[in-house]
Design a protein around this motif. Structure first.
Motif, PDB file in Angstrom:
ATOM      1  N   VAL A  22       0.651  -1.247  -0.061  1.00 38.41           N
ATOM      2  CA  VAL A  22      -0.021   0.006  -0.025  1.00 38.41           C
ATOM      3  C   VAL A  22       0.977   1.230   0.149  1.00 38.41           C
ATOM      4  CG1 VAL A  22      -1.715   1.385   1.474  1.00 38.41           C
ATOM      5  CG2 VAL A  22      -1.822  -1.274   1.144  1.00 38.41           C
ATOM      6  N   VAL A  23       0.716   2.228  -0.837  1.00 38.53           N
ATOM      7  CA  VAL A  23       1.094   3.262  -0.877  1.00 38.53           C
ATOM      8  C   VAL A  23       1.483   4.286   0.398  1.00 38.53           C
ATOM      9  CG1 VAL A  23       0.692   3.754  -3.475  1.00 38.53           C
ATOM     10  CG2 VAL A  23      -0.698   4.659  -1.894  1.00 38.53           C
ATOM     11  N   LEU A  24       2.437   4.781   0.838  1.00 38.72           N
ATOM     12  CA  LEU A  24       2.832   5.484   1.970  1.00 38.72           C
ATOM     13  C   LEU A  24       1.640   6.464   2.581  1.00 38.72           C
ATOM     14  CD1 LEU A  24       6.584   6.476   1.804  1.00 38.72           C
ATOM     15  CD2 LEU A  24       5.498   4.906   3.414  1.00 38.72           C
ATOM     16  N   LYS A  25       1.014   7.374   1.419  1.00 36.77           N
ATOM     17  CA  LYS A  25       0.099   8.133   2.018  1.00 36.77           C
ATOM     18  C   LYS A  25      -1.289   7.322   2.624  1.00 36.77           C
ATOM     19  CE  LYS A  25      -1.781   9.214  -2.790  1.00 36.77           C
ATOM     20  NZ  LYS A  25      -1.908  10.198  -3.696  1.00 36.77           N
ATOM     21  N   GLU A  26      -1.609   6.235   2.065  1.00 35.59           N
ATOM     22  CA  GLU A  26      -2.685   5.482   2.440  1.00 35.59           C
ATOM     23  C   GLU A  26      -2.493   4.569   3.594  1.00 35.59           C
ATOM     24  OE1 GLU A  26      -4.474   3.772  -1.053  1.00 35.59           O
ATOM     25  OE2 GLU A  26      -4.573   6.006  -1.993  1.00 35.59           O
ATOM     26  N   ARG A  27      -1.579   4.543   4.019  1.00 33.11           N
ATOM     27  CA  ARG A  27      -1.064   3.649   5.423  1.00 33.11           C
ATOM     28  C   ARG A  27      -1.824   4.064   6.619  1.00 33.11           C
ATOM     29  NH1 ARG A  27       5.157   1.224   4.064  1.00 33.11           N
ATOM     30  NH2 ARG A  27       4.604   0.464   1.947  1.00 33.11           N
ATOM     31  N   ASP A  28      -2.914   3.898   6.742  1.00 32.20           N
ATOM     32  CA  ASP A  28      -3.676   4.055   8.003  1.00 32.20           C
ATOM     33  C   ASP A  28      -4.404   2.940   8.793  1.00 32.20           C
ATOM     34  OD1 ASP A  28      -5.808   3.979   6.370  1.00 32.20           O
ATOM     35  OD2 ASP A  28      -6.246   6.003   5.824  1.00 32.20           O
ATOM     36  N   LEU A  29      -5.294   3.134   9.567  1.00 33.14           N
ATOM     37  CA  LEU A  29      -5.947   2.029  10.348  1.00 33.14           C
ATOM     38  C   LEU A  29      -6.830   1.235   9.342  1.00 33.14           C
ATOM     39  CD1 LEU A  29      -6.629   0.385  12.775  1.00 33.14           C
ATOM     40  CD2 LEU A  29      -8.082   1.926  13.421  1.00 33.14           C
ATOM     41  N   ASN A  53       2.986 -18.172  -4.664  1.00 31.88           N
ATOM     42  CA  ASN A  53       2.953 -17.752  -3.182  1.00 31.88           C
ATOM     43  C   ASN A  53       2.754 -16.187  -3.210  1.00 31.88           C
ATOM     44  OD1 ASN A  53       3.081 -18.859  -0.562  1.00 31.88           O
ATOM     45  ND2 ASN A  53       4.933 -18.457  -0.190  1.00 31.88           N
ATOM     46  N   THR A  54       2.031 -15.873  -3.826  1.00 34.44           N
ATOM     47  CA  THR A  54       1.917 -14.097  -4.190  1.00 34.44           C
ATOM     48  C   THR A  54       1.154 -13.564  -2.941  1.00 34.44           C
ATOM     49  OG1 THR A  54       1.974 -14.405  -6.606  1.00 34.44           O
ATOM     50  CG2 THR A  54       1.016 -12.413  -5.630  1.00 34.44           C
ATOM     51  N   TYR A  55       0.345 -14.262  -2.147  1.00 33.17           N
ATOM     52  CA  TYR A  55      -0.403 -13.818  -1.161  1.00 33.17           C
ATOM     53  C   TYR A  55       0.716 -13.648   0.014  1.00 33.17           C
ATOM     54  CZ  TYR A  55      -3.450 -13.274   3.124  1.00 33.17           C
ATOM     55  OH  TYR A  55      -4.011 -12.734   4.049  1.00 33.17           O
ATOM     56  N   GLU A  56       1.559 -14.519   0.366  1.00 27.39           N
ATOM     57  CA  GLU A  56       2.465 -14.405   1.465  1.00 27.39           C
ATOM     58  C   GLU A  56       3.399 -13.148   0.909  1.00 27.39           C
ATOM     59  OE1 GLU A  56       6.235 -16.554   3.317  1.00 27.39           O
ATOM     60  OE2 GLU A  56       4.840 -17.650   2.386  1.00 27.39           O
ATOM     61  N   LYS A  57       3.468 -12.994  -0.535  1.00 27.44           N
ATOM     62  CA  LYS A  57       4.501 -11.686  -0.751  1.00 27.44           C
ATOM     63  C   LYS A  57       3.783 -10.447  -0.613  1.00 27.44           C
ATOM     64  CE  LYS A  57       6.782 -14.535  -4.389  1.00 27.44           C
ATOM     65  NZ  LYS A  57       6.858 -14.530  -6.033  1.00 27.44           N
ATOM     66  N   PHE A  58       2.462 -10.595  -0.735  1.00 26.80           N
ATOM     67  CA  PHE A  58       1.514  -9.448  -0.505  1.00 26.80           C
ATOM     68  C   PHE A  58       1.708  -8.967   1.006  1.00 26.80           C
ATOM     69  CE2 PHE A  58      -2.801  -8.318   1.160  1.00 26.80           C
ATOM     70  CZ  PHE A  58      -2.796  -7.068   0.672  1.00 26.80           C
ATOM     71  N   LEU A  59       1.536  -9.901   1.888  1.00 25.91           N
ATOM     72  CA  LEU A  59       1.690  -9.652   3.315  1.00 25.91           C
ATOM     73  C   LEU A  59       3.146  -9.189   3.716  1.00 25.91           C
ATOM     74  CD1 LEU A  59      -0.034 -12.843   5.011  1.00 25.91           C
ATOM     75  CD2 LEU A  59      -0.860 -10.409   4.664  1.00 25.91           C
ATOM     76  N   ASN A  60       4.057  -9.569   3.002  1.00 19.62           N
ATOM     77  CA  ASN A  60       5.377  -9.165   3.489  1.00 19.62           C
ATOM     78  C   ASN A  60       5.862  -7.747   2.823  1.00 19.62           C
ATOM     79  OD1 ASN A  60       6.270 -11.632   4.775  1.00 19.62           O
ATOM     80  ND2 ASN A  60       6.877 -12.508   2.903  1.00 19.62           N
ATOM     81  N   HIS A  61       4.864  -7.549   1.941  1.00 21.17           N
ATOM     82  CA  HIS A  61       5.162  -5.978   1.366  1.00 21.17           C
ATOM     83  C   HIS A  61       4.483  -4.963   2.347  1.00 21.17           C
ATOM     84  CE1 HIS A  61       6.953  -7.711  -2.159  1.00 21.17           C
ATOM     85  NE2 HIS A  61       7.248  -6.392  -2.716  1.00 21.17           N
TER      86      HIS A  61
END
Length: 271
Positions: A174-181, A198-206
């Motif tokens: 998620v882009v920095l300006k949208e990183r909220d609750l 294993n893209t879902y795990e990569k998604f979580l790691n990002h």
């Protein structure tokens, strides 16, 4: 923030979505407090909640006083969500034939079984690098053929698939300006329907930043959805996939230009 303040904030946040929580869900979605700070017995947690003014419980759910009606609403929405989830799985089974798709997930209220009867179904799609516009075109055409796609002009969109978010594998965070609750909840609530590599795990790691807001929910892991067939790719499959990927990357600028041109007069707040 104290534990009591975090408990109250968590219940208030869920109330915005008319979603009473069980004791286990309160602990899982606790805002800003790590698990080791709340690992007391069940009785101690209940006592702590009872001591917070404005909170009550019934039928195993915890919610704000005067909001008893949302108990029935949560149960009813779970019933409405059932057929929608099955339809989402059917749509994902169709879309997975597109070779540039690497992850298909459900977002929004449906991901929490908290969908209204007339809601559409929001999809999150991750693609191979530099193939978003080719993928978007193919996904749109495919769901249009099966009359599953929600169109921008539709006034009746119950149980239609809304292809409202695409990212490629190089931009899963998620882009920095949208990183909220709110975004942290969206990340951790996403319900993966299908994936490869294993893209879902990569998604979580990002999106490890979500631990700042929801450290306990972050600890919840999903089971791998890769089938035995997908985990044993032949060399021929790998070669064909590589050829397809390269071809789509070459065609990407053309598909991008065409779709932006087509959307020019219809575009509103889309990014």
């Amino acid at each position: 923030m104290t534990i009591k303040e975090a408990l109250l904030a968590t219940i208030c946040y869920a109330d915005v979505f008319d979603y009473p929580l069980t004791l286990e869900e309160v602990e899982k979605w606790l805002i800003g407090i790590r698990g080791k700070q709340v690992r007391s017995g069940q009785a101690s947690k209940r006592k702590m909640l009872q001591d917070i003014s404005g909170i009550t419980s019934k039928d195993g759910y915890i919610f704000l006083r005067g909001r008893t009606r949302i108990l029935t609403l949560r149960k009813q929405r779970a019933v409405w969500a059932g057929p929608k989830v099955q339809l989402a799985k059917h749509a994902a089974a169709l879309l997975k034939i597109i070779p540039t798709i690497k992850l298909i997930g459900v977002t929004g209220g449906l991901a929490m079984d908290n969908a209204h009867e007339h809601d559409d179904i929001d999809f999150y799609i991750a693609t191979c690098r530099k193939t978003i516009w080719v993928t978007r075109f193919l996904a749109t055409v495919l769901l249009e053929i099966y009359k599953l796609r929600r169109k921008p002009q539709d006034t009746e969109f119950q149980n239609k698939i809304c292809l409202n978010m695409y990212v490629d594998e190089d931009h899963l965070g998620v882009v920095l300006k949208e990183r909220d609750l709110f975004s942290a909840h969206e990340v951790l609530q996403l319900k993966p329907l299908w994936e490869r590599d294993n893209t879902y795990e990569k998604f979580l790691n990002h999106n490890r930043w979500v631990k700042k807001y929801l450290p306990n929910a972050w600890g919840v892991k999903v089971e791998s959805r890769k089938s035995k067939v997908e985990s044993r790719k032949s060399w021929m499959h790998s070669v064909l996939f590589s050829i397809c990927h390269v071809t789509c990357m070459i065609l990407e600028p053309v598909f991008r230009w065409f779709q932006l041109w087509y959307m020019q007069k219809r575009r509103s707040s889309e990014v």
